[in-house]
Scaffold this active site. Sequence first.
Site, PDB file in Angstrom:
ATOM      1  N   SER A  66      16.013  -5.365  10.748  1.00 56.99           N
ATOM      2  CA  SER A  66      17.289  -4.885  12.013  1.00 56.99           C
ATOM      3  C   SER A  66      18.097  -3.639  11.531  1.00 56.99           C
ATOM      4  CB  SER A  66      18.332  -6.164  11.851  1.00 56.99           C
ATOM      5  OG  SER A  66      18.769  -6.597  10.638  1.00 56.99           O
ATOM      6  N   THR A 101       0.760  -1.140  -0.093  1.00 53.45           N
ATOM      7  CA  THR A 101      -0.032  -0.063   0.148  1.00 53.45           C
ATOM      8  C   THR A 101       0.924   1.147  -0.094  1.00 53.45           C
ATOM      9  OG1 THR A 101       0.015  -0.383   2.320  1.00 53.45           O
ATOM     10  CG2 THR A 101      -2.118  -0.775   1.169  1.00 53.45           C
ATOM     11  N   ASP A 120       9.801   1.200   7.841  1.00 51.91           N
ATOM     12  CA  ASP A 120      10.608   0.576   8.873  1.00 51.91           C
ATOM     13  C   ASP A 120      11.329   1.567   9.925  1.00 51.91           C
ATOM     14  OD1 ASP A 120      10.119  -1.244   7.121  1.00 51.91           O
ATOM     15  OD2 ASP A 120      12.099  -1.798   6.440  1.00 51.91           O
TER      16      ASP A 120
HETATM   17  P1  ADP Z   1      16.899  -6.537   7.513  1.00 51.53           P
HETATM   18  O1  ADP Z   1      15.683  -6.995   6.781  1.00 51.53           O
HETATM   19  O2  ADP Z   1      16.841  -7.292   8.957  1.00 51.53           O
HETATM   20  O3  ADP Z   1      16.827  -5.059   7.875  1.00 51.53           O
HETATM   21  P2  ADP Z   1      19.176  -5.993   5.942  1.00 51.53           P
HETATM   22  O4  ADP Z   1      19.929  -6.739   5.095  1.00 51.53           O
HETATM   23  O5  ADP Z   1      18.383  -4.556   5.683  1.00 51.53           O
HETATM   24  O6  ADP Z   1      18.306  -6.876   6.877  1.00 51.53           O
HETATM   25  O7  ADP Z   1      20.049  -5.341   7.303  1.00 51.53           O
HETATM   26  C1  ADP Z   1      20.810  -6.364   7.855  1.00 51.53           C
HETATM   27  C2  ADP Z   1      22.386  -5.646   8.433  1.00 51.53           C
HETATM   28  O8  ADP Z   1      22.101  -4.592   9.292  1.00 51.53           O
HETATM   29  C3  ADP Z   1      23.519  -6.619   8.778  1.00 51.53           C
HETATM   30  O9  ADP Z   1      23.887  -7.232   7.445  1.00 51.53           O
HETATM   31  C4  ADP Z   1      24.174  -5.612   9.540  1.00 51.53           C
HETATM   32  O10 ADP Z   1      25.113  -4.947   8.408  1.00 51.53           O
HETATM   33  C5  ADP Z   1      23.359  -4.656  10.010  1.00 51.53           C
HETATM   34  N1  ADP Z   1      22.859  -5.149  11.397  1.00 51.53           N
HETATM   35  C6  ADP Z   1      21.516  -5.555  11.825  1.00 51.53           C
HETATM   36  N2  ADP Z   1      21.622  -5.960  13.195  1.00 51.53           N
HETATM   37  C7  ADP Z   1      23.086  -5.775  13.505  1.00 51.53           C
HETATM   38  C8  ADP Z   1      23.882  -6.213  14.523  1.00 51.53           C
HETATM   39  N3  ADP Z   1      23.088  -6.679  15.668  1.00 51.53           N
HETATM   40  N4  ADP Z   1      25.161  -6.012  14.788  1.00 51.53           N
HETATM   41  C9  ADP Z   1      25.728  -5.518  13.507  1.00 51.53           C
HETATM   42  N5  ADP Z   1      25.005  -5.219  12.631  1.00 51.53           N
HETATM   43  C10 ADP Z   1      23.976  -5.230  12.410  1.00 51.53           C
HETATM   44 MG    MG Z   2      16.784  -3.821   6.233  1.00 50.36          MG
END
Ligand code: ADP
Ligand code: MG
Length: 380
Positions: free
Chosen positions: A123, A33, A168
Amino acid sequence: MKQKIQEKFKSLFGEEGVLYASAGRINLIGEHTDYNGGYVFPGAIDCGIMAAIKVNGTPKVKVFSLDYNELCEFGLEEKDAPEKAWARYIFGVCRETIKRGGKVEGFNAVFAGDVPLGAGLSSSAALESCFAFALNDIFKNNIDKFELAKIGQSTEHNYCGVKCGIMDQFASVFGKEGALIRLNCKTLEYKYFPFHPKGYKLVLIDSCVKHELASSAYNKRRASCENAAAAIRKKHPEVEFLSDAKRLWLDEVREEIPQEDFLRAEYVIGEVQRVLDVCDALERDDYETVGEMMYQTHFGLSRLYEVSCEELDFLNKLARKMDVTGSRVMGGGFGGCTINLVKEELYDGFIAAAKEQFQAKFGHAPKIYDVVISDGARKL
Ligand code: ADP
Ligand code: MG
């Protein structure tokens, strides 16, 4: 986690840092959406990123990632961009803060997280919003919360190569315990709604598959939506985005657009209404209606928008069979998670069946993530 972070901070920098935290997110309903100017309905969850931070009186940032067990040091000029992927999120947040006139000076930080990476719980947004919020607080920049979310979004765009929307980072910054947030993606107006599913659990089942067609299919869906909106606009000039159209107006152009575009638009217009219906239901604490809308969304994503896949349809069907209150694919589709609203007494049986039957059919186990709607970015 707090203790581990502070212990590491002490051993590296000889003192303790100030603690900040932020969260990953779910989206209860409102899928595909955002680019149609409609609503999304996310909330922050009880897993996220935690960081200890302290100004260090130098022009350098020194950050330690506990999860990667790596230290990274960088300056604050554009040319100082670090190589490490995780550090680029933090560098990007510094740069985007500075671009907005904020002050950022050298600091030390240690951080860790418990959002599963790449599972659709964002994340990366948790990481960005933790540092965006913390730097704003530490350097007293007075940047408003919406702009903090945009700092995270621009970080993805400019430093991480991900052209994401605002949902997000918005959810991660604005999230509140026991509340979901309805965001109007056209006007950026938002409103909190209570989410206290007493007697129910919210659980994600990660299919651990990612089918390749995702990005070309995504572009095709967008084009279909724009085409349908353009046809409707000829009769109803007030339709800027597809989400502005009434269902009846779509019927008026049925013969003028390809059948495929019609089905895509039918899904989107239905989905915008379902978000509103879910919000009404939540104000009555009516979780059965919420769940039914989730099933309708899944049906729409699977049959009208055609972004589901065998694994996700399997999990959805199993949920229905086991009397799970609500279930749908969450995120862009073609893999990833289903989000499920399950009565507590059915939870154990459902999860056991999902693990066993999914493994038997697809040869690998799904991952299970329980989530509770919690606070977003904050100082601890
Ligand atoms: P998501 O869908 O979880 O956002 P992304 O690929 O967009 O997946 O983001 C993931 C990236 O964010 C990881 O590869 C890392 O670079 C960073 N990241 C997320 N969590 C952590 C963490 N706990 N420690 C270090 N880097 C992190
Ligand atoms: Mg992401």
